[in-house]
Design a protein around this motif. Sequence first.
Motif, PDB file in Angstrom:
ATOM      1  N   GLU A  51     -12.372  70.374  -8.586  1.00 37.79           N
ATOM      2  CA  GLU A  51     -11.431  70.515  -9.694  1.00 37.79           C
ATOM      3  C   GLU A  51     -12.081  70.291 -11.050  1.00 37.79           C
ATOM      4  OE1 GLU A  51      -7.405  68.908  -7.377  1.00 37.79           O
ATOM      5  OE2 GLU A  51      -8.596  67.518  -8.584  1.00 37.79           O
ATOM      6  N   LEU A  52     -13.331  69.872 -11.055  1.00 38.39           N
ATOM      7  CA  LEU A  52     -14.006  69.574 -12.318  1.00 38.39           C
ATOM      8  C   LEU A  52     -14.246  70.858 -13.103  1.00 38.39           C
ATOM      9  CD1 LEU A  52     -16.596  66.971 -10.993  1.00 38.39           C
ATOM     10  CD2 LEU A  52     -14.558  66.490 -12.361  1.00 38.39           C
ATOM     11  N   ASP A  53     -13.901  70.835 -14.387  1.00 37.88           N
ATOM     12  CA  ASP A  53     -14.038  71.998 -15.266  1.00 37.88           C
ATOM     13  C   ASP A  53     -15.413  71.965 -15.915  1.00 37.88           C
ATOM     14  OD1 ASP A  53     -13.872  73.902 -17.338  1.00 37.88           O
ATOM     15  OD2 ASP A  53     -11.720  73.608 -17.526  1.00 37.88           O
ATOM     16  N   ILE A  54     -16.231  72.966 -15.610  1.00 40.69           N
ATOM     17  CA  ILE A  54     -17.604  72.981 -16.130  1.00 40.69           C
ATOM     18  C   ILE A  54     -17.723  73.720 -17.456  1.00 40.69           C
ATOM     19  CG2 ILE A  54     -18.525  72.846 -13.789  1.00 40.69           C
ATOM     20  CD1 ILE A  54     -19.268  75.808 -14.036  1.00 40.69           C
ATOM     21  N   ARG A  55     -16.596  74.203 -17.992  1.00 37.95           N
ATOM     22  CA  ARG A  55     -16.667  75.018 -19.205  1.00 37.95           C
ATOM     23  C   ARG A  55     -16.755  74.199 -20.481  1.00 37.95           C
ATOM     24  NH1 ARG A  55     -11.312  78.396 -18.118  1.00 37.95           N
ATOM     25  NH2 ARG A  55     -10.701  76.269 -17.527  1.00 37.95           N
ATOM     26  N   MET A  56     -16.161  73.005 -20.477  1.00 46.87           N
ATOM     27  CA  MET A  56     -16.086  72.221 -21.709  1.00 46.87           C
ATOM     28  C   MET A  56     -16.346  70.755 -21.413  1.00 46.87           C
ATOM     29  SD  MET A  56     -12.748  73.868 -23.569  1.00 46.87           S
ATOM     30  CE  MET A  56     -11.672  73.265 -22.278  1.00 46.87           C
ATOM     31  N   PRO A  57     -16.793  69.989 -22.417  1.00 45.73           N
ATOM     32  CA  PRO A  57     -17.038  68.566 -22.207  1.00 45.73           C
ATOM     33  C   PRO A  57     -15.760  67.736 -22.145  1.00 45.73           C
ATOM     34  CG  PRO A  57     -17.466  69.149 -24.478  1.00 45.73           C
ATOM     35  CD  PRO A  57     -17.219  70.438 -23.755  1.00 45.73           C
TER      36      PRO A  57
ATOM     37  N   GLY B  36     -18.632  69.988 -18.847  1.00 41.22           N
ATOM     38  CA  GLY B  36     -19.429  70.983 -19.567  1.00 41.22           C
ATOM     39  C   GLY B  36     -20.221  70.374 -20.703  1.00 41.22           C
ATOM     40  N   ALA B  37     -21.120  69.458 -20.389  1.00 41.74           N
ATOM     41  CA  ALA B  37     -21.907  68.767 -21.412  1.00 41.74           C
ATOM     42  C   ALA B  37     -23.220  68.310 -20.809  1.00 41.74           C
ATOM     43  CB  ALA B  37     -21.132  67.559 -21.955  1.00 41.74           C
TER      44      ALA B  37
ATOM     45  N   LEU C 113     -27.578  70.828 -17.279  1.00 45.02           N
ATOM     46  CA  LEU C 113     -28.956  71.177 -16.942  1.00 45.02           C
ATOM     47  C   LEU C 113     -29.106  71.443 -15.448  1.00 45.02           C
ATOM     48  CD1 LEU C 113     -31.009  68.659 -19.112  1.00 45.02           C
ATOM     49  CD2 LEU C 113     -30.493  71.059 -19.587  1.00 45.02           C
ATOM     50  N   SER C 114     -28.128  71.035 -14.663  1.00 50.58           N
ATOM     51  CA  SER C 114     -28.167  71.227 -13.220  1.00 50.58           C
ATOM     52  C   SER C 114     -27.596  72.588 -12.839  1.00 50.58           C
ATOM     53  CB  SER C 114     -27.359  70.127 -12.531  1.00 50.58           C
ATOM     54  OG  SER C 114     -27.137  70.427 -11.165  1.00 50.58           O
ATOM     55  N   PRO C 115     -28.078  73.195 -11.758  1.00 55.32           N
ATOM     56  CA  PRO C 115     -27.458  74.432 -11.274  1.00 55.32           C
ATOM     57  C   PRO C 115     -26.008  74.236 -10.860  1.00 55.32           C
ATOM     58  CG  PRO C 115     -29.634  74.111 -10.281  1.00 55.32           C
ATOM     59  CD  PRO C 115     -29.291  72.840 -10.992  1.00 55.32           C
ATOM     60  N   ASP C 116     -25.649  73.009 -10.523  1.00 59.67           N
ATOM     61  CA  ASP C 116     -24.273  72.686 -10.133  1.00 59.67           C
ATOM     62  C   ASP C 116     -23.808  71.470 -10.928  1.00 59.67           C
ATOM     63  OD1 ASP C 116     -21.856  72.110  -8.935  1.00 59.67           O
ATOM     64  OD2 ASP C 116     -22.578  72.463  -6.890  1.00 59.67           O
ATOM     65  N   PRO C 117     -23.324  71.679 -12.172  1.00 62.95           N
ATOM     66  CA  PRO C 117     -22.955  70.544 -13.026  1.00 62.95           C
ATOM     67  C   PRO C 117     -21.906  69.628 -12.401  1.00 62.95           C
ATOM     68  CG  PRO C 117     -23.058  72.567 -14.309  1.00 62.95           C
ATOM     69  CD  PRO C 117     -23.172  72.971 -12.867  1.00 62.95           C
ATOM     70  N   ALA C 118     -20.926  70.203 -11.704  1.00 60.75           N
ATOM     71  CA  ALA C 118     -19.870  69.382 -11.106  1.00 60.75           C
ATOM     72  C   ALA C 118     -20.448  68.452 -10.048  1.00 60.75           C
ATOM     73  CB  ALA C 118     -18.787  70.279 -10.505  1.00 60.75           C
TER      74      ALA C 118
END
Length: 372
Positions: free
Chosen positions: A51-57, A335-336, A341-346
Amino acid sequence: MEILWVLIALLMIGFVLLPFLRRRRGAVGLVPAGHPDAADPANYGFARQEELDIRMPGPDQDLLDVLDVVQRTQDYRAAQQLLAGTPADGEQRWQRVQAFAGAASLELAQRPGGVSETPGGQWLRVWRSEAPKDAGGAAVHAEFLVQQAWRTAAPGSDEFRIIMEEAKAACSEAALLAPGDPVPYIVELSVARGLAYSQQEFEQVWLKILDRAPAHMGAHLAALHYWCEKWHGSRQQAYDFAEAAAARAPEGSLLAAMPLFAVFEHLPEVNLVSGFYQSEVVSKAIHGALHAVHSARADDPMLAHVRHMLIFFLVRSERWAEAMGQLIHVDGHVGALPWTLSPDPAAEFAVYRALAVAGYEANGGSPATLPH
């Protein structure tokens, strides 16, 4: 507390998360989900990883609503209206320009187009075609080109340089359409890094930003990359730039957190020793960032960026309760830096969050003792 890290490392052997935990800044581990000894982030009301949104901080509901409309209808006008109503000299305009450009770039990557398929991000092309004098559309297009260069071409290659030169021209056009807007020049900071501007050329761009928005945190973070050792400066130049920004930061400004970002940009390639993160230079940078967070406006658009960076350092420093104190403010959005920097930020964020929970509970913490 070293024993906690040893136990976690032992329990993670063979765990399915291992591939994406390998990072050049050092790996961390946690017990597998469902393990009887695992601390459960869900007990604190944290969002599930999927459910984590990777688009915005952090949250920006107006932006999310507009992005949904634009991507669903492929009509740019909602984005045009939102940017037109966003103050030119604020952090939020820069973040929204980045978000729209990123959305168009991601769409294009997912749907490059073909004989019978319209390429993704077509709404941005239509925006520029139908409203060539719109300053918002021009800024988004310039940032789109920058993101395309970094995403699709190797720095230094002919393809990279061609796209970056196009982005440079787009920045100039966007600046002419909005003389008081710092955003086109902030976009150009990334162009300057990619095209290896001389320091004198870079300073000329930077002075134009300072004339328009001297305390712009996003601009300072973009400029910091140029001064880093891995690009066109040195460790000392980056530290000097960050410390000077912090020293002149007005009351309530998040610029006081700049040294923490400079430290992050110059972390050792691999460092598993927690003592480094408890050193004087790191502790001082953390202290400055915590002070900035505590004194900043609750609605400062850059506050989430600083909180995310603090989570990384506080977990590494084994300051579990303080890390949890930052997590409760930003959980749900990743998203910050450093997660992006990771291929999978979540997944990367989820690892640090689980470590914070485990460390917090190992020291007597619980959902009932965590202040909100």
